[in-house]
Design a protein around this motif. Structure first.
Motif, PDB file in Angstrom:
ATOM      1  N   ARG A  83      24.810   5.922 -48.194  1.00 11.23           N
ATOM      2  CA  ARG A  83      25.585   6.157 -49.418  1.00 11.23           C
ATOM      3  C   ARG A  83      26.949   6.785 -49.114  1.00 11.23           C
ATOM      4  O   ARG A  83      27.910   6.577 -49.843  1.00 11.23           O
ATOM      5  CB  ARG A  83      24.773   7.059 -50.358  1.00 11.23           C
ATOM      6  N   PHE A  84      27.032   7.552 -48.036  1.00 11.61           N
ATOM      7  CA  PHE A  84      28.298   8.220 -47.686  1.00 11.61           C
ATOM      8  C   PHE A  84      29.210   7.310 -46.875  1.00 11.61           C
ATOM      9  O   PHE A  84      30.283   7.720 -46.450  1.00 11.61           O
ATOM     10  CB  PHE A  84      28.030   9.489 -46.861  1.00 11.61           C
ATOM     11  N   ARG A 126      30.484  21.345 -47.656  1.00  9.63           N
ATOM     12  CA  ARG A 126      30.937  20.368 -48.650  1.00  9.63           C
ATOM     13  C   ARG A 126      32.429  20.115 -48.430  1.00  9.63           C
ATOM     14  O   ARG A 126      32.893  18.976 -48.534  1.00  9.63           O
ATOM     15  CB  ARG A 126      30.703  20.960 -50.037  1.00  9.63           C
ATOM     16  N   LYS A 134      30.649  16.187 -48.495  1.00  7.48           N
ATOM     17  CA  LYS A 134      31.563  16.030 -49.630  1.00  7.48           C
ATOM     18  C   LYS A 134      30.937  15.187 -50.742  1.00  7.48           C
ATOM     19  O   LYS A 134      31.097  15.475 -51.918  1.00  7.48           O
ATOM     20  CB  LYS A 134      32.844  15.371 -49.125  1.00  7.48           C
ATOM     21  N   ASP A 135      30.216  14.114 -50.367  1.00  8.86           N
ATOM     22  CA  ASP A 135      29.736  13.158 -51.355  1.00  8.86           C
ATOM     23  C   ASP A 135      28.296  13.397 -51.795  1.00  8.86           C
ATOM     24  O   ASP A 135      27.693  12.514 -52.398  1.00  8.86           O
ATOM     25  CB  ASP A 135      29.861  11.736 -50.792  1.00  8.86           C
ATOM     26  N   PRO A 137      27.092  14.909 -54.326  1.00  9.95           N
ATOM     27  CA  PRO A 137      26.834  14.625 -55.745  1.00  9.95           C
ATOM     28  C   PRO A 137      26.647  13.143 -56.042  1.00  9.95           C
ATOM     29  O   PRO A 137      26.141  12.788 -57.100  1.00  9.95           O
ATOM     30  CB  PRO A 137      28.089  15.152 -56.449  1.00  9.95           C
ATOM     31  N   GLU A 138      27.060  12.267 -55.118  1.00 13.38           N
ATOM     32  CA  GLU A 138      26.923  10.827 -55.339  1.00 13.38           C
ATOM     33  C   GLU A 138      25.521  10.313 -55.053  1.00 13.38           C
ATOM     34  O   GLU A 138      25.211   9.164 -55.343  1.00 13.38           O
ATOM     35  CB  GLU A 138      27.899  10.049 -54.435  1.00 13.38           C
ATOM     36  N   LEU A 139      24.682  11.133 -54.424  1.00 11.40           N
ATOM     37  CA  LEU A 139      23.339  10.670 -54.059  1.00 11.40           C
ATOM     38  C   LEU A 139      22.518  10.392 -55.316  1.00 11.40           C
ATOM     39  O   LEU A 139      22.583  11.149 -56.281  1.00 11.40           O
ATOM     40  CB  LEU A 139      22.630  11.705 -53.187  1.00 11.40           C
ATOM     41  N   ARG A 140      21.760   9.292 -55.266  1.00 12.35           N
ATOM     42  CA  ARG A 140      20.953   8.876 -56.416  1.00 12.35           C
ATOM     43  C   ARG A 140      19.521   8.645 -55.957  1.00 12.35           C
ATOM     44  O   ARG A 140      19.291   8.373 -54.776  1.00 12.35           O
ATOM     45  CB  ARG A 140      21.519   7.588 -57.015  1.00 12.35           C
ATOM     46  N   ASP A 143      17.984   6.616 -52.704  1.00 11.72           N
ATOM     47  CA  ASP A 143      18.937   6.467 -51.604  1.00 11.72           C
ATOM     48  C   ASP A 143      18.269   6.896 -50.302  1.00 11.72           C
ATOM     49  O   ASP A 143      17.618   7.928 -50.256  1.00 11.72           O
ATOM     50  CB  ASP A 143      20.161   7.374 -51.819  1.00 11.72           C
ATOM     51  N   ARG A 161      18.314  13.211 -58.839  1.00  9.49           N
ATOM     52  CA  ARG A 161      19.732  13.537 -58.731  1.00  9.49           C
ATOM     53  C   ARG A 161      19.931  14.957 -58.215  1.00  9.49           C
ATOM     54  O   ARG A 161      19.045  15.796 -58.352  1.00  9.49           O
ATOM     55  CB  ARG A 161      20.402  13.395 -60.104  1.00  9.49           C
ATOM     56  N   GLU A 197      32.800  22.380 -55.630  1.00  7.97           N
ATOM     57  CA  GLU A 197      33.352  21.869 -54.379  1.00  7.97           C
ATOM     58  C   GLU A 197      34.098  22.921 -53.562  1.00  7.97           C
ATOM     59  O   GLU A 197      33.918  23.019 -52.360  1.00  7.97           O
ATOM     60  CB  GLU A 197      34.309  20.727 -54.736  1.00  7.97           C
TER      61      GLU A 197
END
Lengths: 226, 53
Positions: A83-84, A126, A134-135, A137-140, A143, A161, A197
């Motif tokens: 995902r990253f 982060r 850094k990313d 928060p994008e994990l779903r 994943d 999430r 962040e």
């Protein structure tokens, strides 16, 4: 009087230049240093694995080796999170001290070993020092988070999430993490980083559970193949 | 302050300019190598764990 004013203005300019330099250091230079340190750790790890796989081959007699304890501050695994980004891979080091986290992700020494029953918990920056998480928060859910210790691939799947909590909520790295919704013992993974962040008032937590393992001889897990 | 330093450097303007440049680089090096690594952990970006280490 003129000397005073001039000295004062020179001081102000100096302080301004110092602040700009410090911002450059924090935002840019820590990343440069961390990226080279992480690359160094990855190279060292791959060298060691290459040597070990040559050494290990003939020793078949006797009981199976008890795994060696992780050495403080040493890398022992590599983490991949598609995902990253497909090229995202970071070394995981033992311990979560400030110096360790400059060189990669840090494994909480009090938590389970990679792939074992319990909770394998990992902390990472982060922002600054290469921005490894850094990313987050994008994990779903679902994943993959893939790790290897040189002999086995471990594929964990994100359960839900990212979860926001307070800095002293130690329960999130318990063997059965508090707040995760996991209801019994299992092989879990926890990622922790700072939230927001650029702040430190909270922590961001991601939980995953072990989905599959395969020996490195069997090739990369499907989630890592393009 | 800077005028004082400039007046106390030896040589003509070119030599002084070169020495000034070297001095500035030396200061930046000391800052990046020693001062900033000490000051950076005082900022909040290092707090990524939940057990306060």
């Amino acid at each position: 009087m003129r000397v005073l004013v001039r000295t004062f203005s020179e001081l102000c300019i100096t302080v301004g230049a110092l602040i700009v330099l410090f911002v450059v250091y924090v935002l840019y230079w820590t990343g440069v240093r961390a990226d080279s340190a992480m690359d160094g750790q990855l190279d060292e790890l791959r060298d060691r694995w290459a040597r070990d796989s040559v050494d290990d081959a003939p020793t078949t007699d006797g009981p199976p080796d008890e795994p060696l304890p992780y050495k403080d501050g040493k890398a022992f695994a590599v983490m991949y999170i598609p995902r990253f980004g497909f090229t995202w891979n970071k070394p995981v080091l033992q311990g979560t001290g400030t110096d360790v986290l400059k060189k990669g992700l840090g494994h909480y020494a009090s938590t389970a070993r990679l792939g074992q029953k319990g909770n394998f918990a990992v902390a990472g920056h982060r922002r600054t020092y290469g921005d490894p998480f850094k990313d987050v928060p994008e994990l779903r859910p679902n994943d993959p988070v893939i790790l290897t210790d040189g002999t086995t691939w471990f594929t964990y799947r994100v359960d839900r999430r990212p979860y926001r909590t307070l800095p002293d909520d130690v329960g999130v790295i318990d063997p059965v993490p508090r707040g995760s919704g996991f209801d019994g013992p299992g092989r879990y993974l926890t990622l922790t980083t700072c939230e927001p962040e650029w702040g430190h008032s909270h922590r961001l937590i991601v939980w995953a559970r072990l989905d599959a393992t395969q020996p490195v001889e069997a090739g990369k897990p499907a989630a890592l193949r393009r | 302050m800077y005028g004082w330093i400039w007046r106390h450097l030896p040589g003509n303007a070119w030599v002084r300019a070169v020495i000034s440049l070297v001095l500035v680089l030396a200061v930046v090096y000391v800052l990046f190598q020693y001062v900033f690594p000490w000051a950076e952990p005082l900022l909040p970006f290092n707090d990524v764990t939940v057990d306060g280490q």
